[in-house]
Design an enzyme around this catalytic site. Structure first.
Site, mmCIF file in Angstrom:
data_model
loop_
_atom_site.group_PDB
_atom_site.id
_atom_site.type_symbol
_atom_site.label_atom_id
_atom_site.label_comp_id
_atom_site.label_asym_id
_atom_site.label_seq_id
_atom_site.Cartn_x
_atom_site.Cartn_y
_atom_site.Cartn_z
ATOM 1 N N PRO A 108 0.826 -1.206 0.000
ATOM 2 C CA PRO A 108 0.000 0.000 0.000
ATOM 3 C C PRO A 108 0.867 1.266 0.000
ATOM 4 O O PRO A 108 1.923 1.292 0.630
ATOM 5 C CB PRO A 108 -0.807 -0.095 1.298
ATOM 6 N N VAL A 109 0.397 2.268 -0.741
ATOM 7 C CA VAL A 109 1.179 3.500 -0.910
ATOM 8 C C VAL A 109 1.043 4.398 0.336
ATOM 9 O O VAL A 109 -0.015 4.445 0.956
ATOM 10 C CB VAL A 109 0.674 4.243 -2.178
ATOM 11 N N LEU A 113 5.012 1.238 4.709
ATOM 12 C CA LEU A 113 5.509 -0.100 4.363
ATOM 13 C C LEU A 113 6.579 -0.052 3.268
ATOM 14 O O LEU A 113 6.974 -1.076 2.730
ATOM 15 C CB LEU A 113 4.351 -1.007 3.942
ATOM 16 N N GLY A 114 6.997 1.151 2.934
ATOM 17 C CA GLY A 114 8.146 1.280 2.024
ATOM 18 C C GLY A 114 7.824 1.066 0.558
ATOM 19 O O GLY A 114 8.688 0.624 -0.199
ATOM 20 N N SER A 115 6.608 1.418 0.137
ATOM 21 C CA SER A 115 6.229 1.118 -1.250
ATOM 22 C C SER A 115 7.143 1.823 -2.258
ATOM 23 O O SER A 115 7.597 1.203 -3.226
ATOM 24 C CB SER A 115 4.765 1.489 -1.513
ATOM 25 N N ALA A 118 10.634 0.244 -2.362
ATOM 26 C CA ALA A 118 10.608 -1.108 -2.936
ATOM 27 C C ALA A 118 10.507 -1.047 -4.459
ATOM 28 O O ALA A 118 11.182 -1.807 -5.168
ATOM 29 C CB ALA A 118 9.454 -1.916 -2.343
ATOM 30 N N ASP A 159 14.672 3.209 4.860
ATOM 31 C CA ASP A 159 13.751 2.450 4.005
ATOM 32 C C ASP A 159 14.498 1.734 2.881
ATOM 33 O O ASP A 159 14.375 0.522 2.700
ATOM 34 C CB ASP A 159 12.704 3.379 3.378
#
Ligand code: PMV
Length: 320
Positions: A108-109, A113-115, A118, A159
């Site tokens: 999720p953006v 969570l580091g979108s 990643a 991150d």
């Protein structure tokens, strides 16, 4: 065709304080990931296909500061590649054919969570390798950090580091990377408020607070640093149940930094009430995710309580 994948991440201890040189701990979350595929395309040019964000465009039609365009331009520049003519996967400049880059992500953006990191890591890996350059983790990390800087202003680099190395890290800005080995695996439940909140904003607000009340904020960051240090010892020595209390303390300091929110606080309370050993918000805050430390027995009940308390979704993950 070349493919690469990068996991999500979660910060266990030390967010925000890490921007001010204090240590933080982050772990990869493999249940969510960004996947990139690079292949030759019959369409001339460099085509980016990202169904998650409804994108199917040629690179040069994107503004150069678009997050995906920025990764690609930076990579070409760093590798000394001219995208005109388009470099083909076999290394020869090609005239007609182009490249197709497909990006999919289940992360999720803007939720901690580091979108973004990643996608950067997976894109740098897949594209560099498709063009015949094999990069070390260190090089990938440098590229990914550059992109974080473009978007966040003053990122600590935690991150991109945890995501590049895909291992738990004890991170201090500007220091060589230190990976962590858990003496005993432990389980976390991640609860998503469903509220997307830009990290840049909360980082800027903490900076204002730090400027206004420097003495107290420096104390708070020092206290958080002690928590990260203790947590590292506890994780490595295999006594993870002792992390719960440290998480609660870290959450209180994040509240003082004004980066928690009523929704995050409600999820933290719900998790503790349902038997979690401790809980805290994670990442930039004001929305995004929180984490709760659980045992194999309490994982499901805590997850259910989080959903009942308003979490959009939960992830149960193991730190090994
Ligand atoms: O990307 P997020 O939302 O998980 O937050 C990153 C952690 C911060 O400490 C708030 C910022 C940083 O650059 O370290």
């Amino acid at each position: 065709m070349t493919v690469a994948s990068a996991p999500g991440k979660i910060i266990l201890f030390g967010e925000h304080a890490v921007v001010y040189g204090r240590p933080a701990i982050a772990v990869p979350v493999t249940q969510v990931h960004a996947d990139v595929e690079v292949a030759e395309s019959s369409r001339p040019g460099i085509w980016i296909h990202a169904p998650n964000v409804d994108l199917d465009v040629e690179l040069n039609t994107l503004p150069s500061d678009h997050p995906l365009a920025a990764v690609i331009h930076n990579l070409f520049f760093g590798l000394g590649i001219s995208p005109h003519p388009i470099p083909s996967p076999n290394g020869r400049g090609s005239k007609g054919e182009g490249l197709g880059i497909t990006i999919n992500s289940t992360i999720p953006v803007a939720s901690g969570l580091g979108s973004g990191a990643a996608v950067s890591v997976a894109l740098v890996r897949a594209l560099s390798s498709a063009l015949g350059h094999s990069l070390t983790d260190e090089q990938v990390n440098v590229f990914a950090y550059e992109i974080e800087r473009l978007h966040h202003g003053t990122p600590s680099g935690i991150d991109n580091t945890v995501i590049t190395y895909a291992k738990p890290v004890y991170f201090i800005k500007g220091h060589p990377i230190e990976t962590l080995k858990a003496g005993r695996p432990f389980t976390l439940v991640i609860g998503d408020t469903g509220i997307s909140a830009p990290t840049k904003q909360s980082v800027a607000d903490v900076r204002r607070l730090w400027t206004k009340n420097n003495l107290r904020m420096e104390q708070v960051f020092d206290e958080v640093a002690q928590l990260s240090l203790m947590a590292r010892r506890i994780i490595e020595s295999g006594q993870p149940e002792m992390l719960g209390d440290l998480m609660n303390q870290n959450h209180a300091f994040l509240q003082e930094m004004t980066v928690s929110s009523p929704e995050l606080d409600a999820l933290v309370r719900a998790a503790c009430k349902a038997g979690a050993l401790g809980a805290k918000m994670s990442g930039g805050g004001r929305g995004g995710n929180m984490i709760a430390l659980v045992t194999p027995e309490t994982a499901e009940p805590v997850s259910r309580s989080l959903l009942a308390a308003g979490a959009r979704r939960t992830i149960i993950t193991q730190v090994a």
